[in-house]
Design an enzyme around this catalytic site. Structure first.
Site, PDB file in Angstrom:
ATOM      1  N   ASP A   1     -36.720 -10.340 -11.318  1.00  0.00           N
ATOM      2  CA  ASP A   1     -38.099  -9.865 -11.239  1.00  0.00           C
ATOM      3  C   ASP A   1     -38.189  -8.364 -10.958  1.00  0.00           C
ATOM      4  O   ASP A   1     -39.252  -7.844 -10.622  1.00  0.00           O
ATOM      5  CB  ASP A   1     -38.878 -10.638 -10.169  1.00  0.00           C
ATOM      6  CG  ASP A   1     -38.163 -10.676  -8.832  1.00  0.00           C
ATOM      7  OD1 ASP A   1     -37.071 -10.080  -8.734  1.00  0.00           O
ATOM      8  OD2 ASP A   1     -38.677 -11.304  -7.886  1.00  0.00           O
TER       9      ASP A   1
ATOM     10  N   ARG B   1       0.826  -1.204   0.000  1.00  0.00           N
ATOM     11  CA  ARG B   1       0.000   0.000   0.000  1.00  0.00           C
ATOM     12  C   ARG B   1       0.865   1.262   0.000  1.00  0.00           C
ATOM     13  O   ARG B   1       1.968   1.266   0.542  1.00  0.00           O
ATOM     14  CB  ARG B   1      -0.915   0.033   1.224  1.00  0.00           C
ATOM     15  CG  ARG B   1      -1.911  -1.109   1.296  1.00  0.00           C
ATOM     16  CD  ARG B   1      -2.497  -1.179   2.692  1.00  0.00           C
ATOM     17  NE  ARG B   1      -3.470  -2.244   2.836  1.00  0.00           N
ATOM     18  CZ  ARG B   1      -3.142  -3.520   3.058  1.00  0.00           C
ATOM     19  NH1 ARG B   1      -1.877  -3.866   3.157  1.00  0.00           N
ATOM     20  NH2 ARG B   1      -4.074  -4.433   3.185  1.00  0.00           N
TER      21      ARG B   1
ATOM     22  N   GLU C   1     -27.791 -12.206   0.893  1.00  0.00           N
ATOM     23  CA  GLU C   1     -26.562 -11.698   0.284  1.00  0.00           C
ATOM     24  C   GLU C   1     -26.615 -10.183   0.112  1.00  0.00           C
ATOM     25  O   GLU C   1     -25.596  -9.490   0.210  1.00  0.00           O
ATOM     26  CB  GLU C   1     -26.306 -12.398  -1.055  1.00  0.00           C
ATOM     27  CG  GLU C   1     -27.003 -11.825  -2.262  1.00  0.00           C
ATOM     28  CD  GLU C   1     -28.526 -12.033  -2.270  1.00  0.00           C
ATOM     29  OE1 GLU C   1     -29.188 -11.435  -3.132  1.00  0.00           O
ATOM     30  OE2 GLU C   1     -29.045 -12.801  -1.435  1.00  0.00           O
ATOM     31  N   ASP C   2     -27.821  -9.631  -0.108  1.00  0.00           N
ATOM     32  CA  ASP C   2     -27.960  -8.184  -0.255  1.00  0.00           C
ATOM     33  C   ASP C   2     -27.752  -7.468   1.080  1.00  0.00           C
ATOM     34  O   ASP C   2     -27.166  -6.381   1.135  1.00  0.00           O
ATOM     35  CB  ASP C   2     -29.326  -7.835  -0.849  1.00  0.00           C
ATOM     36  CG  ASP C   2     -30.476  -8.564  -0.166  1.00  0.00           C
ATOM     37  OD1 ASP C   2     -30.213  -9.356   0.765  1.00  0.00           O
ATOM     38  OD2 ASP C   2     -31.632  -8.356  -0.562  1.00  0.00           O
TER      39      ASP C   2
END
Length: 743
Positions: A564, A437, A650-651
């Site tokens: 959907d 980094r 998962e959302d």
């Protein structure tokens, strides 16, 4: 004439001395001091640009070189110098990564960390157990020593004060008997306390060999740059995971508080560390500089008290420490018996700018943190100048210092887990130097732990640095449509969604993720669209595959969609326009919220329409593709497995992750009530939203996720962004996103 003779004699004498020196007639005594930092490179066999692939056979050659060098030096050393030199060499004080670390162990399996199994009958303090648990729960952990690059002892080395009840006896023999010890090579030893009364030296009571030290209160004299890691001194009550947020809730302009400078702590009457604290009363004015000390500590304090003790104790009891801490601009952090102090972390959390008075202390994580942006580094010898110094700091600088204290506290110090992970990440950056980094990654939001260089070393590839770099994200998105039901007709919602998304002026590509157990439809079954179209079969048909970091995603932005979902082209365009201003956040339509259920003492999940929200579901949301990499790499396999087994949550997990990184809520755009749970009657029976246990599962997920994060990262918001003139009583021709109001 006499003057000429004197000059001639002096000249002759000088010439003789020069000749004697050149031919070895005069020996210059060697210094007995240890090497300074200026000599680090020559002592360690430093080679600029060296890479770990070249070090497999390097360790032995270094030892041989040192042996030859010492044999030459021994010819001109006294017995005492020889003894000091041998002690100096064998305790590893000259160690650097290039000389005392076997990089070949990391070449096979990457950076993996092995923790020795706990030995029967060995006591372990709670703090050390927290360290070991944090390592075992990290992505670096391996239970196989054959795969390990770094080794951690199960023997408690935190407290090496012989007067402490936590002191482990016979540690030297126990460590030497370990079959993998190998003189300490590729080992790291954690330590908070070393030495004992009266000197409190930094000796651990055993030979660490070639092991690295992750040590609190380490001095710059004994610190081995780019090898040891300076860690903060933390108490046994420091939380293992999660940790509290900093106390700076809002910025005040001007950034001044009730007190300018405060301190409250012990005063040592004699011995090491007593000089500075004994002199604090000279600066204390009982108004805006409040420096309080007490002699009332220890069993026999009254026997040793001086003439000032009673007055100091009375003044000490008048003030509440927490009230002082939260209402002061600067907090004095003088050394105690050791160089480090608990006051350091307390000041950081309270957004009270630390004023360091501990000469020779190697500040925590000094290798990666620029402490000049978050603290004032003072000098114990110039105590009387401290008040005038802090008063002279401009208010803009004070505000900047205070904000940086909060960044550092929350990124690296507010839990044992973060202290341990930061230590491991620092070592990993040394091992994999080509993917390490930059300083900006470590010292800018969201911090180095969430900015993984394995993803990219280019700052412009992360969503957090666009403003600092003066750039904008790529002005198009990739749509990923998650499909779980087979295609039956062209009138299915997924077909209409695909066409609507492809018509967006910002759409670069559409990816259909086929997670259906039916075979892939033939190409002619899909509608014809004007942008590139790819169908990918989901990995193992699990729901987490929708968040895999696919190489086929060419854009920064990802539009995540369920099959959907009902969205128009105008809605897609507006959502992406908003996301371009907030590239580090989730931006979308379906919003949900969380709450604390006091009766059940657990977190709850709700889809009710209220005035606030804390989640935007990824069934119709835009976010940066870097979060796919974080979801797959940073989160533990146990959480992803739970999500895949339930085919749910998962959302929610993605919202937890993004909020944990940004400390900010998602952004909802334009009111759209018809979504998900309210559409269950319109969707396929195979849809997971038709499952009656679906809502109960999501309640369970909320608490499982909060438990792993150690806190609730979700943040409530009441902000909703609508198009300009949205639902205003003006001509529709004046509105850019005209179709949205008709939905």
């Amino acid at each position: 004439m006499q003057a000429k003779k004197r000059y001639l004699i002096l000249f002759s004498t000088g010439a003789c001395l020069v000749l004697l020196f050149c031919f070895g007639g005069i020996q210059v005594p060697l210094s007995r001091r240890g090497p300074s930092r200026r000599d680090d490179r020559s002592l360690a066999g430093f080679h600029p640009g060296a890479r770990w692939r070249r070090f497999q056979g390097y360790l032995q050659s270094f030892s041989t070189l040192e042996k030859d060098r010492n044999e030459d030096l021994n010819e001109h050393m006294s017995p005492r110098q020889k003894r000091d030199a041998n002690s100096f060499l064998y305790t590893g004080k000259r160690c650097r990564m290039e000389s005392c670390f076997d990089f070949s162990l990391c070449e096979r399996n990457g950076f993996k960390v092995y923790v020795y199994p706990q030995q029967k009958g060995e006591k372990i303090s709670e703090s050390y157990q927290n360290i070991l648990t944090s390592i075992e729960g990290s992505r670096f952990y391996t239970p196989d020593p054959g795969q390990a690059c770094l080794f951690v002892l199960s023997l408690d080395t935190l407290d090496r004060d012989q007067l402490s009840p936590q002191y482990v006896h016979n540690l030297k023999a126990k460590i030497q008997s370990l079959p993998l010890w190998n003189e300490g090579r590729n080992h790291i030893i954690f330590n908070l306390y070393s030495g004992t009364w009266p000197d409190y030296t930094e000796d651990l009571g055993f030979d660490i060999g070639f092991a690295m030290l992750a040590k609190a209160s380490i001095s710059t004299e004994n610190f081995r740059p780019k090898f040891d890691v300076s860690i903060p001194l933390f108490s046994k009550d420091h939380p293992r995971t999660g940790g509290e947020r900093g106390y700076l809730r809002h910025n005040t302009i001007p950034p001044y508080r009730k007190y300018v400078l405060v301190f409250k702590g012990k005063r040592y009457l004699t011995g090491i560390g007593s000089d500075t604290r004994n002199a604090l009363y000279h600066v204390h004015n009982s108004q805006d500089v409040v420096l309080l000390t007490t002699c009332k500590h220890g069993k026999d304090w009254q026997r040793h008290k001086d003439a000032r003790c009673d007055k100091d104790n009375a003044e000490y009891d008048k003030y509440d420490y927490r009230e002082m801490l939260y209402n002061s601009t600067f907090c004095l952090v003088p050394r105690g018996r050791r160089l480090g102090s608990f006051r350091f972390l307390e000041a950081l959390q309270a957004a009270c700018v630390p004023v360091m008075l501990s000469n020779g202390w190697e500040l925590p994580f000094s290798e990666i943190i620029d402490w000049n942006t978050a603290a004032v580094i003072g000098d114990e010898r110039l105590l009387l100048q401290i008040p005038s110094t802090v008063r002279s700091i401009h208010q803009d600088k004070i505000l900047s210092l205070r904000q940086q204290t909060q960044l550092l506290w929350e990124a690296y110090f507010n839990s044992v887990e973060k202290i341990v992970l930061t230590t491991l990440e620092i070592i990993q950056d040394r091992v994999l130097e080509h993917t390490s980094r930059s300083s900006l990654m470590w010292n800018s939001l969201p911090g180095g732990l969430f900015t993984l260089p394995q993803y990219s070393t280019h700052l412009g590839d992360f969503p957090f640095f666009y403003a600092k770099l003066g750039i904008k994200p790529y002005p198009k998105f990739t749509a990923i449509i998650h499909v779980v039901t087979p295609l039956v007709s062209l009138s299915q919602p997924v077909m209409k969604l695909l066409v609507a998304v492809a018509k967006s002026q910002y759409c670069a590509q559409v990816i259909v993720l086929w997670n259906c157990d039916k075979p892939l439809p033939a190409k002619h079954r899909w509608p014809t669209i004007s942008v590139p179209f790819i169908v990918i079969e989901g990995e193992s048909m699990v729901i987490s595959s929708r968040f895999l970091p696919y190489d086929t995603i060419p854009t920064d932005a990802v539009l995540s969609l369920d099959e959907d979902t009902v969205l128009s082209t105008t809605e897609v365009d507006f959502a992406f326009t908003v996301w371009q201003s907030f590239p580090d956040r989730i931006v979308g339509y379906p919003a949900r919220s969380h709450f604390w259920d006091g009766s059940k003492e657990r977190w709850g999940y709700t889809s009710k329409w209220t005035n606030d929200y804390s989640m935007v579901l990824t069934g119709a949301a835009i976010y940066h593709k870097y979060y796919h990499y974080l979801y797959t790499t940073y989160l533990p396999a146990s959480l992803r497995t739970m999500v895949d087994q339930m085919s749910n949550c998962e959302d929610i997990l993605m919202n937890f992750l993004v909020s944990a990184v940004t400390k900010l809520p998602p952004i909802k755009v334009t009111q759209k009530k018809q979504y998900k749970e309210t559409m269950m009657g319109q969707s396929s029976r195979a849809s997971r939203w038709a499952d009656p246990d679906h809502f109960a599962q999501r309640q369970t997920c909320m608490n499982k996720f909060a438990n792993w994060f150690g806190t609730m990262p979700l943040v409530h918001s009441q902000m909703r962004l609508d198009p300009v003139l949205f639902k205003d009583q003006v001509s529709i021709l004046r509105k850019k996103y005209r179709e949205i109001e008709r939905l």
